[in-house]
Design an enzyme around this catalytic site. Structure first.
Site, PDB file in Angstrom:
ATOM      1  N   HIS A 197       0.621  -1.322   0.042  1.00  0.00           N
ATOM      2  CA  HIS A 197       0.015  -0.040  -0.007  1.00  0.00           C
ATOM      3  C   HIS A 197       0.873   1.093   0.014  1.00  0.00           C
ATOM      4  CE1 HIS A 197      -3.586  -2.410   1.850  1.00  0.00           C
ATOM      5  NE2 HIS A 197      -3.538  -2.285   0.143  1.00  0.00           N
ATOM      6  N   ARG A 304      -4.839  -8.189 -14.397  1.00  0.00           N
ATOM      7  CA  ARG A 304      -4.997  -9.195 -13.593  1.00  0.00           C
ATOM      8  C   ARG A 304      -5.923  -9.225 -12.577  1.00  0.00           C
ATOM      9  NH1 ARG A 304       0.491  -6.992 -13.376  1.00  0.00           N
ATOM     10  NH2 ARG A 304       1.704  -8.322 -14.708  1.00  0.00           N
ATOM     11  N   GLU A 442       2.781 -18.677 -22.687  1.00  0.00           N
ATOM     12  CA  GLU A 442       3.600 -18.760 -21.436  1.00  0.00           C
ATOM     13  C   GLU A 442       4.224 -20.187 -21.202  1.00  0.00           C
ATOM     14  OE1 GLU A 442       1.740 -16.878 -18.335  1.00  0.00           O
ATOM     15  OE2 GLU A 442      -0.106 -17.828 -18.647  1.00  0.00           O
ATOM     16  N   ASN A 465       7.670 -13.538 -18.744  1.00  0.00           N
ATOM     17  CA  ASN A 465       8.113 -14.404 -17.107  1.00  0.00           C
ATOM     18  C   ASN A 465       8.061 -15.911 -17.113  1.00  0.00           C
ATOM     19  OD1 ASN A 465       8.159 -11.577 -16.898  1.00  0.00           O
ATOM     20  ND2 ASN A 465       7.214 -11.624 -15.098  1.00  0.00           N
ATOM     21  N   ASP A 466       7.016 -16.482 -17.166  1.00  0.00           N
ATOM     22  CA  ASP A 466       6.775 -17.891 -17.223  1.00  0.00           C
ATOM     23  C   ASP A 466       7.615 -18.711 -18.291  1.00  0.00           C
ATOM     24  OD1 ASP A 466       5.501 -18.323 -14.597  1.00  0.00           O
ATOM     25  OD2 ASP A 466       3.547 -17.825 -15.695  1.00  0.00           O
ATOM     26  N   CYS A 513       2.794  -9.048 -22.731  1.00  0.00           N
ATOM     27  CA  CYS A 513       2.482  -8.249 -21.614  1.00  0.00           C
ATOM     28  C   CYS A 513       3.444  -8.738 -20.529  1.00  0.00           C
ATOM     29  CB  CYS A 513       1.122  -8.610 -21.278  1.00  0.00           C
ATOM     30  SG  CYS A 513       0.764 -10.269 -20.975  1.00  0.00           S
TER      31      CYS A 513
END
Length: 582
Positions: A197, A304, A442, A465-466, A513
């Site tokens: 936060h 997401r 991915e 990433n994956d 992305c």
């Protein structure tokens, strides 16, 4: 000679860009010692009442803070407090603490500390950074209740009376709302990550911030001179005058660059020789909406949806989903939003208390996650798909399935989507029956059969990433092998080229992305490979746009062809360096 005023340098996590230079205001972290004592049987009822009163007082305090945030920062930020209230209503607090007091006759402070410690331990084992960060929210809520139980008054940022750099163990939304923003030059905190936060609020307020500095609050004294470099995640205590001058010059240069980038906001992401890309933004939560259009993004390339599953006692309803998607879809009009169906893993469901839907897995990255989880739990999937379809009636919505490994999974997902469409037709609920349906590339198997997938999907987006992790068999958070995580590995570049070629041969568009799309050094290769869309964090949109507008598509195509011929990562990097030096 070493003195106490010698400069000290701390490295943390960049949470909000910018450079702050000023004197330190240290928000003290009150040490709340909690003892354990036995409550007499006749006093148990009163102890439970004392605990419930503390929870009620905390809730009242949070609602008051929410109203202040609503007034000062708007609805989006006020929703941060909703996450805290959900924790307050979680069974671990509402029921487990009372049960511990009643059955074991322990004092309320101790019962609360035990419950919070258990929840924090479960979240610490989560594999996803976003979920691990939520442990700080649980700790903050527990601390607020504890303050009421002990009758302590915490230090407040109301005490900030002059421009200062705020140093604290952690900053909660309620801390920051009491702050005079005109006096806050920057933040530096011991804990927190990019999704904390503190990071979200600092970004929203445009205040430089570095988090995750471990124990910096113990090294800074009130009034110390500080430099907070939100670009590099660096904090310097008691810098030399020369270093202060250097940072002031750098701050002026960066501010001038920022003004230049802002002038590109309404310009297209187009190369000097006319190649046009769509440049979109990735977002995780409603708090990031403001930055999408203000940074010149053409929509949301990756929404997401894991945010919806956090800090709640029950799974999100169709209306919970619908409210979120509708707000985002309407906010980005006339541009589209691509909603990724939930990519929560089975391990996260266990962490969040939904163990009945899954179980702990020895290797969650290869387990029940993404589309696999959705196809196993149809009710969970249908709830989300119905909401996405209904949101398509009020905005330009597209849906995308994660972790697809082959055609069968994609077809199974589309079949359930078609069934949801039929349900909505029978219920006379409107939706866009032409809504585009895509998938993420991915998993290496999907990249290897991408020609078949491209025939049936409306679009594809590469999650690098994956894809890199699975293709190179590298866990990038494992220090022993993290150096092998290499986006420019020839195998990765071939998979990317193959994906673009297959998509275009089928007449479909393809985007990226993943994190690789945010790497400015790699932008020339991605442009040369002919990606149609890049989606990055909203704050990076202006920099990527400027890079594209400075490049020649023809030169980038030649570069892409050269790097695809090279057999080693080192050669690819050499070619890229030569290209950048021209």
């Amino acid at each position: 000679m070493t003195t106490e005023l010698d400069p000290k340098v701390f490295k943390g996590i960049s949470a909000s860009p910018g450079i702050a230079i000023g004197r330190a205001f240290v928000l003290e972290d009150m040490d709340l010692a909690v003892g354990r004592w036995q409550v007499p049987p006749e006093a148990v009822k009163a102890e439970v009442s004392r605990f419930r009163q503390a929870v009620a007082d905390t809730r009242k305090e949070m609602l008051a803070t929410q109203q202040k945030i609503l007034k000062l920062l708007g609805k989006t930020h006020a929703r941060l407090i909703e996450a805290y209230i959900l924790i307050l209503e979680d069974p671990l607090i509402a029921k487990d603490v009372v049960k511990n007091i009643s059955q074991n006759r322990v004092n309320a402070e101790y019962a609360l500390s035990e419950a919070i410690a258990g929840a924090v331990k479960a979240l610490e084992s989560a594999t996803d950074e976003y979920f691990r960060e939520r442990r700080h929210d649980v700790l903050d809520v527990g601390r607020k209740i504890l303050l009421h139980l002990l009758g302590h008054e915490p230090q407040s940022l109301d005490d900030l009376k002059e421009p200062s750099v705020i140093v604290a163990r952690n900053l909660t939304p309620s801390d920051t709302i009491h702050m005079q923003t005109k006096f806050a030059e920057g933040f530096a905190t011991d804990i927190g990550g990019r999704t904390s936060h503190t990071a979200i609020l600092a970004n929203s307020m445009g205040i430089p911030a570095v988090v995750g500095l471990h124990d910096i609050s113990r090294h800074v004294r009130p009034g110390d001179m500080l430099i907070v470099d939100g670009h590099t995640g660096t904090v310097v205590i008691n810098p030399s005058p020369d270093l202060v001058d250097n940072y002031r010059r750098e701050r002026d240069i960066r501010l001038a660059e920022k003004r230049d980038l802002e002038s590109l906001r309404d310009q297209p992401a187009q190369s000097v020789d006319g190649r046009r890309l769509t440049l979109a933004a990735n977002i995780d939560s409603p708090t990031e909406m403001k930055g999408v259009l203000s940074n010149g993004a053409e929509g949301v390339g990756l929404l997401r949806t894991e945010f919806l599953y956090l800090n709640r006692a029950a799974l999100p309803t169709e209306e919970d989903h619908l409210q979120f998607y509708t707000r985002v879809a309407q906010s980005v009009l006339p541009y589209p939003v691509i909603i990724r169906t939930v990519d929560i893993g089975g391990d996260k469901l266990v962490d969040l208390g939904f163990a009945h839907l899954s179980k702990s897995e020895p290797n969650p990255f290869l387990g029940l996650r993404g589309i696999r989880l959705s196809l196993k739990h149809h009710d969970l999937f249908r709830t989300q798909l119905r909401a996405i379809l209904r949101a398509s009636a009020v905005g330009k919505v597209k849906v995308m399935f994660p972790m697809v490994s082959g055609l069968e999974e994609f077809r199974a997902g589309r079949k359930i989507l078609s069934e949801c469409m039929e349900e909505l037709r029978r219920e006379n609920k409107p939706f866009d029956d032409k809504m585009e349906v895509g998938l993420m590339i991915e998993v290496p198997s999907a990249a290897l059969v991408v020609d078949h997938l491209a025939q049936e999907a409306d679009f594809m987006s590469v999650g690098t990433n994956d894809l890199i992790q699975y293709t190179l068999a590298v866990d990038r958070v494992n220090d022993e092998v993290a150096h092998l995580y290499e986006p420019l590995h020839p195998a990765i570049l071939r998979l990317l080229a193959q994906t673009v070629k297959a998509a275009h041969a089928a007449g479909k568009w393809v985007g990226m992305c993943g994190e690789m799309a945010s790497d400015l050094d790699v932008t020339p290769i991605l442009l040369g490979l002919e990606f149609d869309e890049l989606s990055v964090s909203a704050g990076l949109v202006p920099k990527v746009k400027k890079m594209i507008r400075d490049l020649s598509f023809a030169d980038c195509q030649a570069l892409a062809q050269e790097v695809l011929k090279d057999p080693t990562r080192d050669n690819v990097q050499r070619l890229l360096r030569q290209f950048q030096k021209r």
